[in-house]
Design a protein around this motif. Structure first.
Motif, PDB file in Angstrom:
ATOM      1  N   LYS A   1     -11.921  50.223 -20.328  1.00  0.00           N
ATOM      2  CA  LYS A   1     -13.226  50.416 -19.702  1.00  0.00           C
ATOM      3  C   LYS A   1     -13.472  51.898 -19.502  1.00  0.00           C
ATOM      4  N   VAL A   2     -14.654  52.329 -19.855  1.00  0.00           N
ATOM      5  CA  VAL A   2     -15.021  53.737 -19.712  1.00  0.00           C
ATOM      6  C   VAL A   2     -16.344  53.805 -18.963  1.00  0.00           C
ATOM      7  N   THR A   3     -16.604  54.987 -18.369  1.00  0.00           N
ATOM      8  CA  THR A   3     -17.847  55.177 -17.623  1.00  0.00           C
ATOM      9  C   THR A   3     -19.018  55.292 -18.580  1.00  0.00           C
ATOM     10  N   LYS A   4     -20.103  54.637 -18.210  1.00  0.00           N
ATOM     11  CA  LYS A   4     -21.286  54.601 -19.058  1.00  0.00           C
ATOM     12  C   LYS A   4     -22.418  55.389 -18.417  1.00  0.00           C
ATOM     13  N   ASN A   5     -22.569  56.639 -18.815  1.00  0.00           N
ATOM     14  CA  ASN A   5     -23.686  57.488 -18.371  1.00  0.00           C
ATOM     15  C   ASN A   5     -23.880  57.458 -16.855  1.00  0.00           C
ATOM     16  N   ASN A   6     -22.763  57.487 -16.118  1.00  0.00           N
ATOM     17  CA  ASN A   6     -22.815  57.486 -14.644  1.00  0.00           C
ATOM     18  C   ASN A   6     -23.535  56.269 -14.077  1.00  0.00           C
ATOM     19  N   GLU A   7     -23.613  55.177 -14.887  1.00  0.00           N
ATOM     20  CA  GLU A   7     -24.320  53.989 -14.410  1.00  0.00           C
ATOM     21  C   GLU A   7     -23.432  52.760 -14.450  1.00  0.00           C
ATOM     22  N   GLY A   8     -22.155  52.928 -14.388  1.00  0.00           N
ATOM     23  CA  GLY A   8     -21.251  51.784 -14.452  1.00  0.00           C
ATOM     24  C   GLY A   8     -20.240  51.959 -15.563  1.00  0.00           C
ATOM     25  N   GLU A   9     -19.605  50.862 -15.888  1.00  0.00           N
ATOM     26  CA  GLU A   9     -18.551  50.908 -16.909  1.00  0.00           C
ATOM     27  C   GLU A   9     -18.902  49.998 -18.084  1.00  0.00           C
TER      28      GLU A   9
END
Length: 1211
Positions: free
Chosen positions: A899-907
Motif C-alpha cells: 500500500k502506498v500513499t495516493k496524492n495525500n488522499e489515502g492509500e
C-alpha cells in the motif's frame, strides 16, 4: 464519345496480325448471293474470317467454341499458318513467359502499348496462351530469355494443334481464295471472293466479318471499302544503313549487331519500331547516338580509364583496355581509330584529353544514318504472336457472345402469330433527337449505364405523363430510384427502411481527402466508428456505387494484409477502345396500342481470370474518401446473385467468392462457372422487397448466406442472367404479361403465355445412385446413400512449443501490467495484440543490459539468469520483424503488492512483483503447410476418384456442403487453410482462404478440462511405471493392450538416463554455437543484425529458407539464442539434479525438438541428435498414448468426459 452502333472494329498498323470484329444488326430482308460452298442451315449465322494466319485461325476457333451453332469459314489466299511454320527458325516462338505483368508486356509494342495497358492482355495474356496450348496437348518450355517454344522444337506441333482443333470445332478452311471487295447490304456483309485456281469470283453473304490479314494491304483495302478511315502505314522493324567503312570489320560484334551495310540487332530493330513515324518523316536520314556503357556515369568511365592508365602504363593501348566496359578487342581498336590514336603507343603516353575523348565516345558514339534496309525479322521474344493470340481470342469471343446476344434480344422478339411487330431505332433518336420527336410508347425499359442520358429519358417520361393517362408509359424499372443505386449509403438506407437484412455497417463521410475525423479510430486489428467497433476481418466499400475497389482487411492473428476486389471489363462493340452500343426496339401491337420498348446497355464481360488481389503488406485503411465499413460475413467461399423479373419471379445463381483466392472459375468456353441455387422462403420475400423498395422490376442484387441467415450487400439494378435459355423464356413470358397487364389487359387473358418446357413434359424418374456415385445396395436390397464424410485431421509439422517464466520487479513491466488490466493491482493481464506486445518489447529493450555481467556469487548468478531470460523475451518478441502471424502470448500475474500513499488522499495498492509467463512457438512450418496442402490434394483426387478434378466434379453445389472447423490454435487454423487450398484447388496465400473458408471454434479443446483429474492420475501412474525400474510384464497375454502402460518399451527405466545424457550433449553444442554467434554480434555492437525472418509473409510459403541455411543459421524465425534456450530448458526440466528426479512429461517435448532439428536444422550437424531422437521416439510412442488413459477403461472415461460438452456445429 460516340453512341453509334458500331458494326466493324479494326486494329491495324502495330503488329504482324491485324484483327477486326463485326457486330451484327438486325435485318428484315435477305440478299440473294452465290453461296460459298459450305453447308449452312437456313437459320444459321455465318462468320467469315479473312486471313488464315495465327490470329485468324485462333479467332475462328474461339468464335466457334463460344457459339457452336455459328457457321465459321476461314478464307486464306496462300497456305494457312505459313508464318507460324517459319517463325523462330522453324521452332515457333509462341509467346513470352517472362512478361506476366500486362503493364510490362504492353511496353514491348511501339504502337498500341497504351491501349494494351487496359483490358487487351487481361482478357488473354501469355499465361492464358500457354495454358490453352498445354490443355490442347502441346508441351511447352520457357527458355532463359523468356521465349516460349514447344518442347518438340518444331512449329509443326503448334500448327497441328491449331488445325486439329479447328477441324474438331467445325471450322471450314478455304485456301487459294482472296476476298477482294466488301460492302454492307441490309445489315449483312457482301463479299466478293476470288478463286485463284478457277479464276472465278463468288459472292458470299456474312453476318459477321473478322479481318485478320496481318500486314497485307488486303485488310486495309477491305476496311476502307466499309467506310473506315485508315492511318497510313509506315515501315517498321528495319535496320540502319551507314557509310562508315570502318564498321565493316566489326560485323557481328557487340549487343548492337554490325553488318556489312550498317547497324542491326535487337536494339536497332526496337529503335526502328518505336521511332518508325519520326524516321519516316525525316527520310531515314539522321544521327544515331549510342551509349556503350549505360550503367556507368561519364565520370566513372573517366576514372576507370585513369586507373587503367596508371596500372598498365607500360603496355600498348591496343593490347590492354578496361574489362569493366565489356568490349571486344576489335571494337576497342575501332574506338582508337575514331580518336586517331595508334595502337602501338603505350598507356603512359596517352594524354588526359585523349582519355576524356575516349570516355565521351563510349557514352555518346554517333553514327550517321543514310537510309534503311527492309525485310528483316521482327524483334524476338514472342510478342508478335502473343498479340495475334490475344487479338484473335478477343475478336472470336466478341463475335461468339454477339451470337448469344441475339438470343437474349429474342426475349423481346415476336413470332408470326403475335400481333406485335419489332422495330429497331438507331442511336441518333436517343442521343441527338429532342424528346418531343421520340415515338409515343406504352411501355418503357430504360436503365442507367455509363454515358446513358437518364435525365433525358426522365424528361421524356414526364412529358408523356403530362400528355394524359392514355400516353403515360408503363415503366418496368422506375427512373428516379435508379439514382439511388449510385450511392451505397442510400442503398443501405433504403434496404433498412424496408426491413431487408444488411450486414452490420458504419459510415465514414469525408468532405475532403484525408480529413481527420474525431469519431473514427483505427487500431492494429479494428476500426471504431462512433463507438461501434469493427474487428478484422472487415470490409471497406467506397460510398460511390460505380467505384468497385472494395477492400477486405485481415487480422494480424491470421497474418494481416488486405485483399482488393475489383472488376475489369471490356466492351464487345469496341474491343480496343472504350465504346457504347444502343439497342432500341418498338412493339407495335395494334392500331390502337403502340408498345415501344427502349433498351440501352453495352455488353460487358469480365477480363482475365482474376477477381481480387491480396496485398500482405497493407494493414492500414484508406483515408482519401468516404467509405462504408462492414462486418465480414463468412459465406463458405460462395456468393449468391439474385435476378428478379417482377416481384413474383427470382432466379438465383452461386459462384466462387472473389474473397477466397481471387481466381475466377471458368468452364472450357471461358465462361465463369455459376450454378443455379434454390432460394429459401425468407430470401424470396427479400427479392420481393428489393423490387418494391427500389421500384425496379428487373433487378439484380447480391446475397450473403452466413450462419443460417441471409443479407443483402449490394443492389445493381437492371441485370440479366447470361447463357440461361430457361431464364430467357421465363423472362420473356413474365415481361410480356407485365406489358399486357399494364396496357392491354384484354390481350393478356386472350393470349396466355406458353412456356415451351412445360408442354407435355414427362416426369423424370429418380435414378438410384450407382456405386461410383456413392450408392451402396444395403442388406435388404434398398439403396443406401452416402450422406456425409467427416475427417478429423491433426495439424502439420510445427515448431516446438516453448514457455519462459520469470519473476519481474521492474517498474516499467509492472506499470505495463496495470495499463492493460484496468489499473487493478491484483488482477492478471494477458498481452496478445500487436500494440500490447510492442509496448512490452519497448520496455524489455530498455531493461536488457548491453553487456553480459559475470556470475561469481549466488546473487550475481541470479541476476545473470534474470538478464538472460529478459534477453530471451526480447528475442522472442523481435521474431519476424512484426507481430502478425506468429504465436506469442504473455501473462503477467501479480505476486506481491504494497500500500502506498495516493496524492495525500489515502492509500492504494501497488504491485511490487509479478510472474511473467511467455508462451511462443508451435507455429506451422513450411513443411507443415506443404503436408496439409498435399493431404487436401490427395483427398480431392482419391475421395472421389476418376478422370478430371476428383471431388470438384462431384456436383455443382459442393461448396455449400463443405464445412471446415478448426480450434483457435494458429497452427491448426493454418493447417486447415492449407488443407482447403489443396482440397479445392485454390491459389495464392493462406490468409484469405483461412478467413473465408475456415470456421474457428474455440470450444474444441475445452473438453480436456473436464478430464484433467483423470489425466493427472494417468500421468502419475505412468511416471511410477517408468521410474520404478521394474520391467513391464503383460499379465494378459492374449490382450496385452489391456494392461497398464501398454506400449511402453520394456527397458524404459534404462532409456530415461540415456535420454538425459544425450540431451546434455546436444544442449552443450547449441550453447557453443550461440556463444560464437553472440560474440560475433557483440563485436559488431548489436543484437539485431540476424537476417530477419518474416513469418507472416511466409504463411503461404512451402519451401525451405535457403538464405538462412546458407548463412549457417537455424531454420525459420529461431536464432541461436532461442534455440539454446529451448534445449537448456529441456535439459533442466527433464531431470532435476538436486532432487534426482525425472519428469516424464518432458519426453514428448524432447521428441518434438529432436524431430524438428533433424528436419529443419540438419545443416548444423549436431552430434548425437540422431541417437537422441531414436531414444526419445521409443519413449514417446509409449508415453503419449498413455497420458490420455493408462488402460482402456481409463481411456474410455477420459474420452467420454472430453467429448461430453462438445458436438459438431449444426450449420
Amino acid at each position: 464519345m460516340s453512341f453509334t452502333s458500331t458494326r466493324l472494329v479494326l486494329r491495324f498498323g502495330f503488329s504482324s496480325e491485324a484483327v477486326c470484329t463485326s457486330l451484327k444488326r438486325k435485318s428484315s430482308t435477305t440478299t440473294t448471293t452465290i453461296p460459298i460452298p459450305v453447308a449452312q442451315k437456313s437459320n444459321e449465322e455465318r462468320l467469315v474470317v479473312v486471313g488464315g494466319g495465327a490470329a485468324g485461325v485462333f479467332g475462328a476457333i474461339r468464335a466457334k467454341t463460344v457459339a457452336p451453332d455459328l457457321n465459321v469459314v476461314v478464307i486464306e489466299q496462300g497456305k494457312p499458318l505459313s508464318k507460324v511454320r517459319v517463325s523462330g527458325g522453324g521452332r515457333c516462338n509462341v509467346t513470352n513467359g517472362h512478361c506476366r505483368d500486362n503493364m510490362i508486356l504492353a511496353e514491348n509494342y511501339p504502337r498500341g502499348h497504351k491501349e494494351f495497358r487496359g483490358s487487351f492482355f487481361n482478357m488473354h495474356g501469355p499465361v492464358d496462351t500457354m495454358t490453352w496450348f498445354t490443355n490442347h496437348g502441346v508441351e511447352l518450355k520457357v527458355e532463359e530469355d523468356g521465349r516460349v517454344f514447344p518442347v518438340s522444337n518444331s512449329s509443326s506441333s503448334i500448327i497441328d494443334c491449331l488445325m486439329s482443333e479447328a477441324k474438331r470445332a467445325g471450322v471450314s478452311l478455304q485456301t487459294g481464295k482472296a476476298v477482294r471487295t466488301a460492302s454492307s447490304v441490309d445489315g449483312k456483309f457482301l463479299l466478293s471472293v476470288e478463286n485463284n485456281k478457277l479464276r472465278s469470283v463468288e459472292y458470299v453473304e456474312a453476318d459477321y466479318l473478322l479481318i485478320a490479314s496481318g500486314n497485307s494491304r488486303q485488310g486495309y483495302s477491305l476496311a476502307s471499302q466499309l467506310g473506315h478511315s485508315i492511318v497510313d502505314p509506315v515501315p517498321s522493324l528495319f535496320t540502319f544503313k551507314t557509310d562508315d567503312s570502318q564498321l565493316e570489320e566489326l560485323s557481328g560484334v557487340g549487343p548492337m549487331l554490325v553488318t556489312h551495310w550498317g547497324l542491326s540487332g535487337p536494339v536497332i530493330l526496337r529503335l526502328s519500331a518505336w521511332g518508325a513515324r519520326e524516321l519516316f518523316s525525316s527520310g531515314y536520314s539522321g544521327v544515331v547516338t549510342v551509349d556503350f556503357t549505360p550503367d556507368l556515369h561519364i565520370e566513372d568511365v573517366k576514372s576507370i580509364l585513369g586507373r587503367h592508365k596508371s596500372q598498365f602504363a607500360k603496355q600498348k593501348v591496343s593490347n590492354s583496355y578496361p574489362s569493366e566496359y565489356g568490349l571486344v578487342k576489335r571494337f576497342w581498336k575501332y574506338l582508337l581509330d575514331r580518336q586517331g590514336l595508334s595502337g602501338e603507343m603505350l598507356w603512359a603516353s596517352v594524354s588526359n584529353n585523349s582519355l576524356i575523348s575516349i570516355a565521351s565516345l563510349l557514352k555518346h558514339c554517333n553514327f550517321q544514318v543514310t537510309g534503311k534496309v527492309l525485310n528483316v525479322d521482327g524483334v524476338t521474344g514472342g510478342f508478335n504472336f502473343q498479340n495475334a493470340w490475344s487479338g484473335g481470342y478477343i475478336a472470336g469471343t466478341s463475335i461468339g457472345e454477339r451470337v448469344h446476344g441475339s438470343y437474349r434480344e429474342g426475349v423481346f422478339s415476336t413470332n408470326e402469330t403475335d400481333p406485335r411487330q419489332i422495330i429497331y431505332f438507331g442511336d441518333k433518336v436517343i442521343i441527338e433527337d429532342p424528346i418531343e420527336s421520340w415515338p409515343i410508347c406504352d411501355c418503357l425499359i430504360a436503365f442507367y449505364s455509363t454515358g446513358y442520358p437518364l435525365d433525358k429519358v426522365e424528361a421524356y417520361a414526364a412529358l408523356r405523363k403530362k400528355s394524359g393517362l392514355f400516353f403515360r408509359p408503363y415503366l418496368v424499372n422506375e427512373l428516379e430510384p435508379q439514382h439511388l443505386l449510385h450511392d451505397r449509403r442510400k442503398v443501405y438506407e433504403r434496404l433498412e427502411m424496408f426491413g431487408i437484412p444488411v450486414p452490420r455497417y458504419a459510415l465514414i463521410n469525408r468532405e475532403v481527402p484525408y480529413q481527420e475525423l474525431d469519431y473514427f479510430v483505427e487500431e492494429e486489428d479494428f476500426v471504431e466508428v462512433h463507438g461501434s467497433r469493427f474487428w478484422k476481418p472487415f470490409v471497406e466499400k467506397p460510398v460511390l456505387g460505380d467505384d468497385h475497389r472494395i477492400m477486405i482487411y485481415y487480422p494480424s492473428s491470421a497474418g494481416g494484409g488486405m485483399k482488393e476486389l475489383f472488376r475489369k471489363w471490356y466492351t464487345v462493340q469496341l474491343c480496343f477502345e472504350a465504346g457504347l452500343g444502343v439497342l432500341i426496339g418498338s412493339f407495335v401491337m395494334t392500331s390502337d396500342y403502340n408498345l415501344v420498348l427502349f433498351a440501352y446497355g453495352y455488353y460487358l464481360f469480365q477480363v482475365g481470370n482474376r477477381s481480387s488481389e491480396f496485398h500482405p503488406e497493407v494493414r492500414r485503411v484508406r483515408r482519401e474518401g468516404s467509405y462504408i465499413y462492414e462486418e465480414f460475413m463468412p459465406t463458405g467461399g460462395t456468393d449468391v446473385k439474385v435476378y428478379t423479373v417482377g416481384p413474383e419471379y427470382a432466379h438465383a445463381e452461386a459462384r466462387k467468392s472473389p474473397v477466397v483466392d481471387g481466381v475466377v472459375m471458368r468452364n472450357p468456353d471461358g465462361k465463369e462457372v455459376r450454378y443455379p441455387v434454390l432460394l429459401t422462403p425468407a430470401e424470396k420475400q427479400m427479392a420481393r422487397e428489393v423490387c418494391h423498395a427500389f421500384r425496379q422490376s428487373v433487378c439484380g442484387f447480391d446475397l450473403l448466406r452466413c450462419e443460417g441467415r441471409s443479407y443483402v450487400c449490394d443492389v445493381n439494378g437492371w441485370s440479366f442472367v447470361k447463357n440461361s435459355y430457361k431464364y430467357y423464356d421465363d423472362a420473356a413470358c413474365v415481361l410480356r404479361k407485365m406489358f399486357l397487364d399494364a396496357k392491354a389487359p384484354h390481350l393478356s387473358s386472350a393470349i396466355p403465355p406458353t412456356l415451351p418446357w412445360k408442354v407435355n413434359e414427362p416426369s423424370q424418374p429418380t435414378e438410384g445412385l450407382t456405386r461410383q456415385g456413392s450408392g451402396i445396395i444395403g442388406t435388404f436390397g434398398q439403396a443406401e446413400e452416402l450422406r456425409c464424410v467427416i475427417a478429423i485431421i491433426r495439424h502439420g509439422d510445427r515448431t516446438p512449443k516453448q514457455k519462459v517464466k520469470l519473476k519481474v520487479t521492474e517498474e516499467k513491466l509492472l506499470n505495463l501490467m496495470l495499463k492493460y488490466n484496468g489499473g487493478r493491482p491484483r488482477s492478471e493481464t494477458k498481452l496478445k495484440s500487436a500494440v500490447q506486445l510492442q509496448d512490452l518489447l519497448d520496455a524489455t529493450r530498455m531493461l536488457v543490459p548491453r553487456n553480459r555481467p559475470g556470475r561469481e556469487s549466488d546473487s550475481e548468478a541470479e541476476d545473470f539468469e534474470h538478464a538472460e531470460k529478459l534477453r530471451q523475451v526480447k528475442a522472442v518478441l523481435e521474431e519476424g520483424g512484426h507481430f502478425s502471424g506468429i504465436y506469442r502470448k504473455v501473462q503477467l500475474k501479480p505476486l506481491k503488492w504494497v500500500k502506498v500513499t495516493k496524492n495525500n488522499e489515502g492509500e492504494e495498492e501497488r504491485p511490487i512483483e509479478a510472474l511473467m509467463v511467455l508462451k511462443y512457438g508451435g507455429v506451422l512450418t513450411h513443411a507443415g503447410r506443404k503436408q496439409a496442402e498435399e493431404l487436401g490434394r490427395y483427398f480431392r483426387n482419391n475421395m472421389y476418384p476418376g478422370e478430371g478434378t476428383g471431388l470438384l466434379r462431384l456436383h455443382s453445389t459442393y461448396r455449400h456442403d463443405l464445412k471446415i472447423y478448426s480450434s483457435d490454435e494458429g497452427r491448426v487454423q493454418m493447417s486447415a487453410a492449407a488443407f482447403a487450398k489443396g482440397l479445392l484447388d485454390l491459389e495464392g496465400q493462406l490468409t484469405p482462404i483461412l478467413v473465408s473458408l475456415v470456421s474457428k471454434d474455440s470450444s474444441m479443446l475445452d473438453g480436456l478440462d473436464n478430464a484433467s483429474v483423470e489425466m493427472e492420475e494417468a500421468k502419475a501412474r505412468l511416471n511410477e511405471i517408468i521410474t520404478s525400474g521394474v520391467k513391464t510384464v503383460h499379465n494378459n497375454v492374449s490382450s496385452p493392450w489391456m494392461d497398464d502402460g501398454a506400449g511402453l518399451p520394456s527397458n524404459a527405466s534404462e532409456l530415461l538416463p540415456k535420454m538425459v545424457k544425450l540431451t546434455k550433449k546436444v544442449t552443450e553444442q547449441v550453447r557453443l554455437l550461440a556463444k560464437d554467434k553472440d560474440e560475433e554480434l557483440a563485436e559488431i555492437g548489436s543484437y539485431d543484425v540476424i537476417p530477419p525472418y518474416d513469418q507472416a509473409k511466409a504463411l503461404g510459403k512451402t519451401n525451405i529458407d535457403v538464405d538462412r541455411i546458407a548463412a549457417g543459421l537455424p531454420c525459420g524465425s529461431e536464432g541461436f539464442l532461442l534455440m539454446y534456450a529451448r534445449w537448456r530448458k529441456l535439459e533442466r526440466d527433464l531431470y532435476n539434479e538436486r532432487k534426482e528426479r525425472f519428469d516424464i512429461t518432458q519426453i514428448p517435448d524432447v521428441y518434438d525438438s529432436c524431430k524438428y532439428d533433424l528436419l529443419h536444422n540438419a545443416h548444423l550437424n549436431l552430434e548425437g541428435l540422431d541417437e537422441l531422437f531414436k531414444v526419445a521416439q521409443l519413449l514417446a510412442d509409449g508415453v503419449i498414448p498413455n497420458e490420455y488413459g493408462i488402460n482402456p477403461k481409463q481411456k474410455l472415461k477420459i474420452g467420454s468426459k472430453a467429448i461430453s460438452c462438445y458436438s459438431l456445429p449444426s450449420s
